[in-house]
Design an enzyme around this catalytic site. Structure first.
Site, mmCIF file in Angstrom:
data_model
loop_
_atom_site.group_PDB
_atom_site.id
_atom_site.type_symbol
_atom_site.label_atom_id
_atom_site.label_comp_id
_atom_site.label_asym_id
_atom_site.label_seq_id
_atom_site.Cartn_x
_atom_site.Cartn_y
_atom_site.Cartn_z
ATOM 1 N N CYS A 87 41.367 39.265 26.740
ATOM 2 C CA CYS A 87 41.570 39.466 28.180
ATOM 3 C C CYS A 87 41.681 38.124 28.905
ATOM 4 O O CYS A 87 40.787 37.286 28.828
ATOM 5 C CB CYS A 87 40.413 40.285 28.746
ATOM 6 S SG CYS A 87 40.433 40.407 30.536
ATOM 7 N N HIS A 94 33.370 42.809 31.751
ATOM 8 C CA HIS A 94 34.709 43.348 31.507
ATOM 9 C C HIS A 94 34.727 44.855 31.733
ATOM 10 O O HIS A 94 34.157 45.609 30.952
ATOM 11 C CB HIS A 94 35.208 43.027 30.095
ATOM 12 C CG HIS A 94 36.585 43.573 29.838
ATOM 13 N ND1 HIS A 94 37.734 42.858 30.106
ATOM 14 C CD2 HIS A 94 36.988 44.782 29.393
ATOM 15 C CE1 HIS A 94 38.784 43.602 29.822
ATOM 16 N NE2 HIS A 94 38.363 44.778 29.382
ATOM 17 N N ASN A 133 44.949 47.463 42.301
ATOM 18 C CA ASN A 133 46.022 48.163 41.600
ATOM 19 C C ASN A 133 45.425 48.788 40.351
ATOM 20 O O ASN A 133 44.781 48.094 39.565
ATOM 21 C CB ASN A 133 47.129 47.186 41.212
ATOM 22 C CG ASN A 133 47.804 46.565 42.423
ATOM 23 O OD1 ASN A 133 47.872 47.175 43.482
ATOM 24 N ND2 ASN A 133 48.281 45.346 42.274
ATOM 25 N N GLY A 141 50.671 49.507 39.586
ATOM 26 C CA GLY A 141 51.131 48.120 39.483
ATOM 27 C C GLY A 141 50.146 47.188 38.809
ATOM 28 O O GLY A 141 50.272 45.966 38.924
ATOM 29 N N THR A 176 48.715 44.904 36.098
ATOM 30 C CA THR A 176 49.281 44.174 34.958
ATOM 31 C C THR A 176 48.216 43.501 34.106
ATOM 32 O O THR A 176 48.488 43.123 32.970
ATOM 33 C CB THR A 176 50.290 43.106 35.426
ATOM 34 O OG1 THR A 176 49.627 42.190 36.293
ATOM 35 C CG2 THR A 176 51.472 43.731 36.144
ATOM 36 N N HIS A 200 41.680 44.106 33.544
ATOM 37 C CA HIS A 200 40.296 43.733 33.877
ATOM 38 C C HIS A 200 40.194 44.010 35.372
ATOM 39 O O HIS A 200 40.944 43.416 36.160
ATOM 40 C CB HIS A 200 40.053 42.259 33.531
ATOM 41 C CG HIS A 200 38.662 41.762 33.795
ATOM 42 N ND1 HIS A 200 37.898 41.110 32.833
ATOM 43 C CD2 HIS A 200 37.885 41.807 34.915
ATOM 44 C CE1 HIS A 200 36.725 40.790 33.351
ATOM 45 N NE2 HIS A 200 36.697 41.189 34.623
ATOM 46 N N HIS A 203 40.090 44.199 39.098
ATOM 47 C CA HIS A 203 40.188 43.090 40.040
ATOM 48 C C HIS A 203 40.646 43.571 41.403
ATOM 49 O O HIS A 203 41.318 44.604 41.526
ATOM 50 C CB HIS A 203 41.133 42.002 39.519
ATOM 51 C CG HIS A 203 42.501 42.498 39.161
ATOM 52 N ND1 HIS A 203 42.786 43.100 37.963
ATOM 53 C CD2 HIS A 203 43.677 42.475 39.849
ATOM 54 C CE1 HIS A 203 44.064 43.423 37.922
ATOM 55 N NE2 HIS A 203 44.624 43.063 39.056
HETATM 56 P P1 5GP Z 1 47.719 43.118 39.005
HETATM 57 O O1 5GP Z 1 49.218 43.069 38.967
HETATM 58 O O2 5GP Z 1 47.138 43.480 37.664
HETATM 59 O O3 5GP Z 1 47.133 43.914 40.120
HETATM 60 O O4 5GP Z 1 47.244 41.644 39.327
HETATM 61 C C1 5GP Z 1 47.120 40.635 38.384
HETATM 62 C C2 5GP Z 1 47.278 39.332 39.114
HETATM 63 O O5 5GP Z 1 46.773 38.291 38.284
HETATM 64 C C3 5GP Z 1 48.714 38.973 39.461
HETATM 65 O O6 5GP Z 1 48.848 38.814 40.854
HETATM 66 C C4 5GP Z 1 48.966 37.676 38.693
HETATM 67 O O7 5GP Z 1 49.757 36.765 39.415
HETATM 68 C C5 5GP Z 1 47.569 37.158 38.445
HETATM 69 N N1 5GP Z 1 47.440 36.397 37.219
HETATM 70 C C6 5GP Z 1 47.889 36.763 35.981
HETATM 71 N N2 5GP Z 1 47.580 35.817 35.084
HETATM 72 C C7 5GP Z 1 46.908 34.844 35.756
HETATM 73 C C8 5GP Z 1 46.335 33.598 35.339
HETATM 74 O O8 5GP Z 1 46.378 33.192 34.174
HETATM 75 N N3 5GP Z 1 45.738 32.867 36.306
HETATM 76 C C9 5GP Z 1 45.664 33.265 37.607
HETATM 77 N N4 5GP Z 1 45.050 32.462 38.484
HETATM 78 N N5 5GP Z 1 46.191 34.439 38.022
HETATM 79 C C10 5GP Z 1 46.812 35.208 37.109
HETATM 80 ZN ZN ZN Z 2 38.208 40.987 30.797
#
Ligand code: 5GP
Ligand code: ZN
Length: 116
Positions: free
Chosen positions: A6, A48, A89, A95, A97, A100, A102
């Site tokens: 992760c 996690h 999300n 949405g 991605t 974990h 957040h």
């Molecule tokens: P989700 O699309 O899952 O709601 O949000 C995941 C977010 O994590 C995205 O906005 C993406 O830009 C951010 N993200 C993904 N990988 C990394 C990383 O390695 N470092 C940081 N700081 N943000 C990340």
């Molecule tokens: Zn995690």
């Protein structure tokens, strides 16, 4: 994906670098690598939990803590008065991605509603 792979657990463990704006024993807040607004912080529990669907009732306290932390961050980054948005999300159509749990904290510009 297991928690060993992760990416957010790796950020928590400092195995990959991030720009951390808040940290305590339960949560961490860091700048999103691909910001959608002048302020875009990702706030996560250190434990996690894959997504909101996986959150157990006995873990619900962490959510209140995350929102209190979000409020503190808005003050420290100067967006508390103008306003901001907190987003979770969940799942493919939501949405999500990164698997974990957040919360996105977005601010620093006029945000559109509804989201796409
Ligand atoms: P989700 O699309 O899952 O709601 O949000 C995941 C977010 O994590 C995205 O906005 C993406 O830009 C951010 N993200 C993904 N990988 C990394 C990383 O390695 N470092 C940081 N700081 N943000 C990340
Ligand atoms: Zn995690």
């Amino acid at each position: 994906m297991g928690k060993d792979e992760c990416i957010f657990c790796k950020i928590i463990n400092k195995q990959i670098p991030s720009d951390i704006v808040y940290e305590d024993d339960k949560v961490i807040g860091f700048k999103d690598i691909s910001p959608e607004a002048p302020v875009h912080i990702v706030i996560i529990p250190k434990q996690h939990i894959s997504d909101l669907n996986c959150l157990r009732e006995d873990e619900s306290e962490i959510i209140g803590h995350i929102f209190i932390v979000a409020k503190k961050i808005t003050r420290s980054l100067g967006i508390a008065e103008n306003g901001y948005r907190i987003v979770n999300n969940c799942g493919e159509q939501g949405g999500q991605t990164v698997d974990h749990l957040h919360f996105h904290l977005l601010g620093g510009r006029m945000l559109k509603w509804p989201p796409g």
